[in-house]
Design an enzyme around this catalytic site. Structure first.
Site, PDB file in Angstrom:
ATOM      1  N   GLY A 271      39.592 -18.695  29.627  1.00 37.87           N
ATOM      2  CA  GLY A 271      38.757 -17.790  30.271  1.00 37.87           C
ATOM      3  C   GLY A 271      37.210 -18.448  29.855  1.00 37.87           C
ATOM      4  O   GLY A 271      36.287 -18.563  30.847  1.00 37.87           O
ATOM      5  N   ALA A 272      37.095 -18.794  28.653  1.00 33.61           N
ATOM      6  CA  ALA A 272      35.962 -19.371  28.120  1.00 33.61           C
ATOM      7  C   ALA A 272      36.064 -20.021  26.815  1.00 33.61           C
ATOM      8  O   ALA A 272      37.291 -19.962  26.220  1.00 33.61           O
ATOM      9  CB  ALA A 272      34.757 -18.064  27.858  1.00 33.61           C
TER      10      ALA A 272
ATOM     11  N   GLU B  28      33.826 -21.206  23.162  1.00 29.18           N
ATOM     12  CA  GLU B  28      32.572 -20.959  22.234  1.00 29.18           C
ATOM     13  C   GLU B  28      31.994 -22.282  21.905  1.00 29.18           C
ATOM     14  O   GLU B  28      31.179 -22.019  20.625  1.00 29.18           O
ATOM     15  CB  GLU B  28      33.051 -20.033  21.118  1.00 29.18           C
ATOM     16  CG  GLU B  28      33.895 -20.662  20.181  1.00 29.18           C
ATOM     17  CD  GLU B  28      35.449 -20.418  20.482  1.00 29.18           C
ATOM     18  OE1 GLU B  28      36.400 -20.781  19.439  1.00 29.18           O
ATOM     19  OE2 GLU B  28      35.804 -20.321  21.647  1.00 29.18           O
TER      20      GLU B  28
ATOM     21  N   HIS C 296      32.118 -11.768  23.330  1.00 21.60           N
ATOM     22  CA  HIS C 296      33.200 -12.470  22.597  1.00 21.60           C
ATOM     23  C   HIS C 296      32.907 -13.734  22.465  1.00 21.60           C
ATOM     24  O   HIS C 296      33.135 -14.267  20.859  1.00 21.60           O
ATOM     25  CB  HIS C 296      34.600 -12.196  23.310  1.00 21.60           C
ATOM     26  CG  HIS C 296      35.963 -12.926  23.024  1.00 21.60           C
ATOM     27  ND1 HIS C 296      36.723 -12.318  22.136  1.00 21.60           N
ATOM     28  CD2 HIS C 296      36.200 -14.400  22.537  1.00 21.60           C
ATOM     29  CE1 HIS C 296      37.736 -13.292  21.685  1.00 21.60           C
ATOM     30  NE2 HIS C 296      37.208 -14.496  21.882  1.00 21.60           N
ATOM     31  N   GLU C 297      32.476 -14.463  23.231  1.00 28.93           N
ATOM     32  CA  GLU C 297      32.070 -15.968  22.697  1.00 28.93           C
ATOM     33  C   GLU C 297      30.811 -16.156  21.975  1.00 28.93           C
ATOM     34  O   GLU C 297      30.853 -16.927  21.138  1.00 28.93           O
ATOM     35  CB  GLU C 297      31.926 -16.504  24.331  1.00 28.93           C
ATOM     36  CG  GLU C 297      33.177 -16.735  25.158  1.00 28.93           C
ATOM     37  CD  GLU C 297      34.520 -17.040  24.556  1.00 28.93           C
ATOM     38  OE1 GLU C 297      34.237 -17.999  23.712  1.00 28.93           O
ATOM     39  OE2 GLU C 297      35.450 -16.561  25.048  1.00 28.93           O
TER      40      GLU C 297
ATOM     41  N   HIS D 290      31.713 -15.584  18.420  1.00 28.95           N
ATOM     42  CA  HIS D 290      31.882 -16.835  17.717  1.00 28.95           C
ATOM     43  C   HIS D 290      30.967 -17.540  17.206  1.00 28.95           C
ATOM     44  O   HIS D 290      31.279 -18.265  16.471  1.00 28.95           O
ATOM     45  CB  HIS D 290      32.661 -17.610  18.953  1.00 28.95           C
ATOM     46  CG  HIS D 290      34.263 -17.234  19.166  1.00 28.95           C
ATOM     47  ND1 HIS D 290      35.213 -17.243  18.002  1.00 28.95           N
ATOM     48  CD2 HIS D 290      34.928 -17.033  20.298  1.00 28.95           C
ATOM     49  CE1 HIS D 290      36.185 -16.941  18.568  1.00 28.95           C
ATOM     50  NE2 HIS D 290      36.244 -16.804  19.703  1.00 28.95           N
TER      51      HIS D 290
ATOM     52  N   GLU E  56      39.394 -15.535  16.211  1.00 28.11           N
ATOM     53  CA  GLU E  56      39.802 -14.924  17.706  1.00 28.11           C
ATOM     54  C   GLU E  56      39.625 -13.276  17.314  1.00 28.11           C
ATOM     55  O   GLU E  56      39.262 -12.531  18.115  1.00 28.11           O
ATOM     56  CB  GLU E  56      41.064 -15.283  18.229  1.00 28.11           C
ATOM     57  CG  GLU E  56      40.864 -16.765  18.536  1.00 28.11           C
ATOM     58  CD  GLU E  56      39.795 -17.071  19.505  1.00 28.11           C
ATOM     59  OE1 GLU E  56      39.136 -16.299  20.179  1.00 28.11           O
ATOM     60  OE2 GLU E  56      39.427 -18.315  19.592  1.00 28.11           O
TER      61      GLU E  56
END
Length: 849
Positions: A254-255, A257, A290-291, A294, A313
């Site tokens: 999805g992505a 970091e 979320h990213e 990180h 995570e």
């Protein structure tokens, strides 16, 4: 891959990397100077390298490769002395087809090169010390076509135009970081105008040409999330003056970091009011948060080795969702967090699950840990511990941990000690069981009514989805939160740590109770009959999070043969007036599984009527089109009920209206509103013919250049055509140029979950395994192996089990075991529940219509 680890007596301090990229031939040449620190004199140096041709000459007289350990050993012309030294290298390589390392991406008439290095694929682009503890500083310089944009972790330091339309772009040096976080990409990107945080971090979104104007929402989400995270951590954004969010046409995850250059699927950035649904806006914000989390958890403080990948995570999931909820209160996002427990529970209830923290002997094993246990069980356990300690003590521990270990590596023990210190409590003892033990408890509750209230007797045992498995001796310290109603009409709460196999708790003045207040606990629970009866009359007093938890829990018990499908449907019938989006979504998921796996001709009519009675009142209330005063929940509910009525209820009027609206959309007469476009395209496909299928394919291709959301919804809907010839046609197209590499495994997974498509999907998977699946990136290969886990027809299950076991390799060993276990449990459930449905539906009176 073997279990080789690099020696610690040669460590990198700096890399100066130079790449010359040829996107016409998909090749590159490169060179580097690595600054080293040596504990001893070294006549040779071993580092990681895969599919690179390292040249001899200069410092290097010979190179030997070990394919199993993915290393190259360099024999040096002059031994390097102990202390600081430099090593100069040059090499050539290919810009890979698979979406890992330095790889290629395309759109019609466009070529891109991009990197994806987690977990251990930097070694596919440059020789390096490719383990997380070997942190170093990196400078990157790229020679490329001058018409293309170049983006990397750090801002551009200088550019130089070269002959033949080429350009050299040099980037500033990074702070210390692990090799898997290095990133750069070249392509015909365009950027949004910058937006700057209060502390001066400049944020942009980069997308393929023609789509950047759709990314203002995503850009601003990054700004807002950085500001919140800086306050939460009490540490300024660590990685310099900018954050670029980059949407790559082909991207495996999805992505990712990468500090300063976060890479994404385009659909998670290109989202505006003209193109995107409410659900998409939520996903854009959630993934960005979320990213960006990180940047502190994973990038600033990095796990020492992959057995603690959960430190990256789980925290990014937990803190990122906390950020999303705090900044978007209108979404009431804690319900989303509760619902995210479901896939974690489902995986963690298998015998083949793994602990949150578990030894990863090599990178193949590490790659299999990027799953629902690591992301979502870890998130659930952290949320439970925060609830136990309180937000302030938890955040204080977080700040101690990050400040103490910044720019270095850390372990789970380091974090628990910081929480011990901040809270003055033994968090280490509580937490260790939850992260080192596989599985989770089922807390069985029985009630005794007394003159002063209720006494609840509690027993815990490991919960398994497979009813044939014997109980284990495992126990957990379970921080229970019990909410209960009192005789005075109030609702109270008490906390109890169940740290033994059994215990009891007094609830003074209680008339009913619920054993997972707020849905914050990562445990299953089961009521005795009297507890159910007491709760039944006051179920409306539960919060939506708690009703969601209750429904999901009851469905899990039914699948484990600890409750009947009749008990689940009684609860469904009792929630016909339910208005909460997330509870309705869980109802829809349960009914969809029964629809695809347990229906018989004798039960179909009554089942369809139950689904219709559950969802039609919402459609009558909401209508088909958005209203100006809609809440975000109402927009998503409209999407949900159209899909449920069209698919599980098989409502003829809904299917006909969907076909009418999709034709008008494709004709250009009217444009569907983004919130309903996906379900309308899906429902319209059900009875669609070959001509409509061709129009879907054409629309998908047209949208590829201008509208990633539209492209995605029509690609997804291709799996919903039910004409057998079209199903076969679609299945045969998945591993062709029609479908991007990044989407193939996702569509294979979807087909395996659909009754009309699963046989064709499995045939395609079998036929494509050797040529395509074996060459996929780790995530794609694991998804492909996971797909048959949804199968339930007995004969198909037997065939799929034999097939997966014959194709098992070390990099999918756990994934195959989990898929096989899921199939066997699911097949038994489908057979048992199909037999129970007749009686269960007969007990529920349906209104006629």
């Amino acid at each position: 891959m073997n279990d080789f680890r690099l020696a610690k007596d040669v460590r990198p301090a700096r890399y100066a990397l130079h790449f010359d990229l040829d996107l016409e031939r998909w090749t590159f040449t490169a060179e580097s100077t690595i600054g080293l620190t040596l504990a001893r004199r070294a006549p040779e140096v071993t580092l990681h390298s895969v599919d690179l041709d390292i040249k001899t000459g200069g410092d290097i007289t010979a190179v030997s490769y070990d394919l199993e350990s993915q290393t190259a050993t360099l024999t040096l012309a002059t031994p390097l002395p102990a202390g600081p030294a430099e090593l100069r290298l040059s090499w050539t390589g290919s810009i890979a087809e698979k979406l890992r390392g330095l790889y290629r991406s395309t759109r019609p008439g466009e070529r891109y090169a991009a990197t994806q290095f987690e977990a251990a694929d930097a070694r596919r682009a440059f020789p390096c010390f490719d383990e997380p503890e070997f942190k170093a500083r990196f400078t990157v310089e790229v020679v490329h076509d001058a018409k293309l944009a170049a983006i990397a972790n750090m801002p551009i330091e200088r550019t130089e135009d070269l002959p033949r339309g080429r350009r050299r772009t040099a980037f500033r040096e990074t702070p210390v970081m692990s090799s898997y976080l290095v990133a750069f990409t070249i392509g015909p990107y365009e950027a949004t105008p910058p937006a700057t945080t209060k502390t001066g971090v400049e944020c942009r979104v980069w997308l393929p040409k023609g789509t950047a104007d759709q990314a203002i929402y995503a850009r601003d989400a990054h700004v807002r999330a950085i500001e919140w995270l800086e306050e939460y951590t009490n540490i300024p954004y660590p990685f310099g003056p900018k954050v670029d969010a980059i949407g790559i046409p082909d991207f495996e995850a999805g992505a990712m970091e990468n500090p300063g250059a976060i890479t994404y699927r385009t659909t998670l950035l290109a989202a505006d009011e003209k193109t995107a649904s409410t659900a998409t806006f939520k996903a854009v914000f959630s993934v960005a948060a979320h990213e960006l989390t990180h940047m502190w958890w994973g990038d600033l403080v990095t796990m020492a080795w992959w057995n603690d990948i959960w430190l990256n995570e789980s925290f990014a999931s937990f803190v990122g969702e906390t950020c999303t909820a705090a900044l978007n209160p209108e979404w009431r996002f804690t319900r989303d967090v509760v619902s995210q427990n479901t896939p974690a529970f489902n995986l963690d209830s298998l015998l083949s699950t793994h602990p949150i923290s578990m030894e990863a002997k090599n990178v193949d094993e590490a790659n299999e840990r990027f799953d629902a246990v690591t992301y979502l069980k870890g998130q659930g356990v952290l949320r439970m511990i925060e609830n136990y300690l309180g937000e302030n003590d938890f955040r204080s521990g977080v700040r101690i941990y990050l400040d103490r270990h910044k720019w270095a590596n850390a372990t789970a023990g380091d974090f628990w000690r910081a929480l011990d210190e901040a809270s003055g409590r033994d968090v280490t003892g509580l937490a260790t069981a939850w992260i080192t033990e596989p599985g989770h408890p089922l807390v069985s509750c029985s009630v005794r009514e007394t003159t002063t209230g209720l006494t609840v007797d509690l027993k815990q045992a490991r919960f398994f989805s497979d009813p044939a498995l014997a109980p284990t001796a495992q126990t957990w310290p379970v921080p229970l939160v019990l909410r209960y109603g009192t005789r005075a009409g109030a609702v109270s709460e008490t906390r109890y740590l169940l740290d033994k196999a059994a215990g009891s708790v007094e609830l003074p003045g209680a008339t009913w109770y619920f054993p997972n207040g707020g849905g914050v606990g990562f445990y299953r629970y089961a009521f005795d009959d009297r507890s159910i009866a007491l709760l039944a009359t006051d179920i409306a007093k539960l919060t939506p999070d708690e009703r969601l938890s209750l429904l999901d829990d009851q469905w899990a018990l039914a699948r484990a043969n600890k409750a009947t499908v009749g008990q689940v449907l009684n609860l469904v019938a009792g929630l016909k007036g339910e208005d909460d989006l997330y509870v309705l979504r869980t109802l829809g998921d349960i009914l969809a599984w029964l629809n695809h796996n347990a229906l018989r001709p004798s039960t179909e009519r009554a089942f369809r009527e139950l689904v219709d009675a559950t969802f039609r009142p919402q459609l009558e209330k909401l209508g088909w089109e958005n209203r100006e005063d809609d809440t975000s929940d109402e927009r998503e509910k409209r999407q949900l009920v159209i899909g449920a009525l069209g698919h599980s209820a098989a409502a003829a009027d809904v299917r006909a209206e969907a076909r009418r609206q999709i034709r008008a959309h494709l004709d250009g007469t009217t444009r569907l509103q983004p919130d309903v476009a996906g379900p309308i395209a899906s429902v319209a496909a059900i009875e669609g013919d070959g001509a409509l299928y061709d129009r879907y394919v054409s629309r998908m291709k047209e949208a590829q250049q201008t509208d990633p959301q539209e492209e995605n919804r029509f690609r997804f809907a291709l799996a919903d055509f039910r004409d057998p010839a079209i199903v076969d046609r679609f299945a045969g197209s998945i591993f062709t140029d029609l479908i991007r590499d990044q989407d193939r495994a996702i569509l294979v997974v979807r087909m395996h979950g659909l009754a009309h498509a699963r046989e064709a999907g499995f045939r395609t998977l079998k036929a494509s395994w050797d040529e395509f699946v074996t060459k996929m990136d780790p995530g794609g290969k694991q998804r492909s192996a996971t797909a048959p886990g949804q199968l339930t027809p007995k004969k198909l299950v037997e065939e799929a089990v034999a097939f997966l076991q014959s194709k098992q390799t070390p990099d999918i060993k756990e994934t195959v075991a989990q898929a096989v276990e899921r199939m066997r449990i699911g097949s038994a459930n489908a057979e048992r529940m199909s037999g129970e449905l007749d009686d269960a539906l007969g007990r529920i009176a349906q209104p006629t219509r």
